[in-house]
Design an enzyme around this catalytic site. Structure first.
Site, PDB file in Angstrom:
ATOM      1  N   HIS A  13     -14.901   0.197  -1.983  1.00 12.23           N
ATOM      2  CA  HIS A  13     -14.913  -1.046  -2.744  1.00 12.23           C
ATOM      3  C   HIS A  13     -13.724  -1.115  -3.711  1.00 12.23           C
ATOM      4  O   HIS A  13     -13.481  -0.181  -4.454  1.00 12.23           O
ATOM      5  CB  HIS A  13     -16.238  -1.099  -3.526  1.00 12.23           C
ATOM      6  CG  HIS A  13     -16.517  -2.391  -4.207  1.00 12.23           C
ATOM      7  ND1 HIS A  13     -16.987  -2.465  -5.492  1.00 12.23           N
ATOM      8  CD2 HIS A  13     -16.410  -3.672  -3.776  1.00 12.23           C
ATOM      9  CE1 HIS A  13     -17.164  -3.728  -5.831  1.00 12.23           C
ATOM     10  NE2 HIS A  13     -16.824  -4.484  -4.803  1.00 12.23           N
ATOM     11  N   GLU A  40     -11.871  -2.530   0.810  1.00 16.21           N
ATOM     12  CA  GLU A  40     -12.017  -3.933   0.436  1.00 16.21           C
ATOM     13  C   GLU A  40     -11.199  -4.157  -0.816  1.00 16.21           C
ATOM     14  O   GLU A  40     -11.119  -3.271  -1.674  1.00 16.21           O
ATOM     15  CB  GLU A  40     -13.492  -4.234   0.153  1.00 16.21           C
ATOM     16  CG  GLU A  40     -13.805  -5.689  -0.214  1.00 16.21           C
ATOM     17  CD  GLU A  40     -13.908  -5.957  -1.712  1.00 16.21           C
ATOM     18  OE1 GLU A  40     -14.217  -7.099  -2.075  1.00 16.21           O
ATOM     19  OE2 GLU A  40     -13.656  -5.050  -2.527  1.00 16.21           O
ATOM     20  N   ASP A  42      -9.661  -7.650  -3.578  1.00 12.66           N
ATOM     21  CA  ASP A  42      -9.779  -9.070  -3.934  1.00 12.66           C
ATOM     22  C   ASP A  42      -8.390  -9.688  -4.076  1.00 12.66           C
ATOM     23  O   ASP A  42      -7.499  -9.076  -4.675  1.00 12.66           O
ATOM     24  CB  ASP A  42     -10.521  -9.205  -5.268  1.00 12.66           C
ATOM     25  CG  ASP A  42     -11.851  -8.476  -5.255  1.00 12.66           C
ATOM     26  OD1 ASP A  42     -12.715  -8.870  -4.451  1.00 12.66           O
ATOM     27  OD2 ASP A  42     -12.016  -7.506  -6.022  1.00 12.66           O
ATOM     28  N   HIS A  55      -9.468  -8.886  -9.474  1.00 16.86           N
ATOM     29  CA  HIS A  55     -10.843  -9.362  -9.340  1.00 16.86           C
ATOM     30  C   HIS A  55     -11.163 -10.519 -10.277  1.00 16.86           C
ATOM     31  O   HIS A  55     -11.731 -11.532  -9.861  1.00 16.86           O
ATOM     32  CB  HIS A  55     -11.812  -8.207  -9.601  1.00 16.86           C
ATOM     33  CG  HIS A  55     -13.258  -8.583  -9.500  1.00 16.86           C
ATOM     34  ND1 HIS A  55     -13.963  -9.171 -10.534  1.00 16.86           N
ATOM     35  CD2 HIS A  55     -14.138  -8.470  -8.479  1.00 16.86           C
ATOM     36  CE1 HIS A  55     -15.200  -9.392 -10.146  1.00 16.86           C
ATOM     37  NE2 HIS A  55     -15.340  -8.979  -8.903  1.00 16.86           N
ATOM     38  N   GLU A 115     -10.945  -9.877   0.486  1.00 15.80           N
ATOM     39  CA  GLU A 115     -11.835 -10.867  -0.115  1.00 15.80           C
ATOM     40  C   GLU A 115     -10.982 -11.904  -0.837  1.00 15.80           C
ATOM     41  O   GLU A 115     -10.319 -11.602  -1.832  1.00 15.80           O
ATOM     42  CB  GLU A 115     -12.848 -10.241  -1.084  1.00 15.80           C
ATOM     43  CG  GLU A 115     -13.832 -11.319  -1.526  1.00 15.80           C
ATOM     44  CD  GLU A 115     -14.739 -10.956  -2.691  1.00 15.80           C
ATOM     45  OE1 GLU A 115     -14.923  -9.768  -2.996  1.00 15.80           O
ATOM     46  OE2 GLU A 115     -15.252 -11.916  -3.314  1.00 15.80           O
TER      47      GLU A 115
HETATM   48  O1  G3P Z   1     -16.510  -8.214  -0.942  1.00 16.86           O
HETATM   49  C1  G3P Z   1     -17.671  -7.644  -1.436  1.00 16.86           C
HETATM   50  C2  G3P Z   1     -17.695  -7.461  -2.926  1.00 16.86           C
HETATM   51  O2  G3P Z   1     -16.450  -6.995  -3.380  1.00 16.86           O
HETATM   52  C3  G3P Z   1     -18.048  -8.725  -3.644  1.00 16.86           C
HETATM   53  O3  G3P Z   1     -18.206  -8.525  -5.017  1.00 16.86           O
HETATM   54  O4  G3P Z   1     -17.451  -8.996  -7.290  1.00 16.86           O
HETATM   55  O5  G3P Z   1     -16.985  -6.790  -6.297  1.00 16.86           O
HETATM   56  O6  G3P Z   1     -15.740  -8.785  -5.534  1.00 16.86           O
HETATM   57  P1  G3P Z   1     -17.024  -8.265  -6.073  1.00 16.86           P
HETATM   58 MG    MG Z   2     -14.600  -8.009  -3.862  1.00 12.78          MG
END
Ligand code: G3P
Ligand code: MG
Length: 248
Positions: A13, A40, A42, A55, A115
């Site tokens: 993450h 993953e 953002d 993020h 994302e």
């Molecule tokens: O993409 C899954 C997850 O990252 C979504 O939550 O807030 O960590 O971007 P967040």
């Molecule tokens: Mg995310």
């Protein structure tokens, strides 16, 4: 696609979970160094419409800058320190351009879930630019990235810009009309908050032929339970407790 989830099942993450400053190149390197095959991160647009990894809509939490990402140009963002808030060892780690993150993933053979995280009011443009950039940056290299977003408008724009790149739709809690929403955007997967997922919903999503990925799972017992429900993949920060082969 023969399986609804041909991607890694354990996803680091924000690049490196809790082991590096989120959404940095150092984080992606860390995830890879720990053996993860998928990360993953953002992606948001700067004021000059350049995609960067971050993020929050604001700079304060993860950089030494102030204000809104969407009101800050790339040349200013590139000078910020996105590492020291996490640990002095990461001092001067920059907010990376999406192009740099994509190039790093491609060079490492690392799969990426991009994302698309539009600042409010920038949904379409963020989806379009992120998808175009992904298309150019990967240039057909495998594994191809999966684009995902909470924003249907962003995913619609991503589909127009790069129809061949797979898409996933995010929900916090899965709504009753999830199937119609996935069909409308021609998504391959649904991503949701693990804490709000029910077993029968997980089964329905899998039965309908969609991949199911859930965030953020940091407890191995919960990860095991979710995989038992048929969940395809989890996003985790605990790269130490839930390793890359946990679901094997
Ligand atoms: O993409 C899954 C997850 O990252 C979504 O939550 O807030 O960590 O971007 P967040
Ligand atoms: Mg995310």
């Amino acid at each position: 696609m023969s399986t609804p989830w041909p991607f890694p099942r354990i996803i680091a993450h924000r690049g490196g979970g809790r082991f590096a400053p989120e959404n940095t190149l150092a984080a992606i390197r860390k995830g890879h160094a720990l053996g993860f095959r998928g990360v993953e991160f953002d992606v948001m647009l700067t004021s000059d419409a350049r995609p960067v990894l971050i993020h929050d809509e604001t700079l304060e939490r993860t950089t030494d800058g102030r204000g809104n990402v969407a009101e800050t140009p790339l040349d200013v963002l590139a000078t910020l320190d996105a590492g020291s808030w996490f640990d002095a060892a990461f001092k001067a780690e920059p907010v990376p351009a999406f192009e740099a993150a994509a190039a790093l993933c491609a060079s490492l053979g690392l799969w990426a879930n991009v994302e698309i995280k539009p600042a409010t009011g920038h949904e379409q443009e963020t989806g379009r630019v992120a998808a175009m950039t992904a298309l150019t940056a990967w240039n057909g290299a495998v594994p191809q990235p999966l684009l995902s977003s909470l924003s249907a408008a962003a995913l619609r724009a991503a589909r127009s810009a790069a129809p061949a790149l797979p898409r996933g739709l995010l929900f916090d809690a899965v709504p009753a009309d999830w199937l119609a929403q996935l069909q409308a955007l021609e998504c391959v997967s649904l991503h949701c908050n693990a804490a709000r997922l029910e077993q029968r919903t997980a089964r329905a999503i899998r039965d309908a032929g969609y991949g199911l990925a859930v965030w953020t799972v940091n407890d191995p017992a919960m990860a095991k339970r979710l995989f038992g429900w048929g969940v395809d993949a989890i996003f985790t920060d605990r790269l130490d407790l839930i390793g890359p082969d946990f679901a094997a």
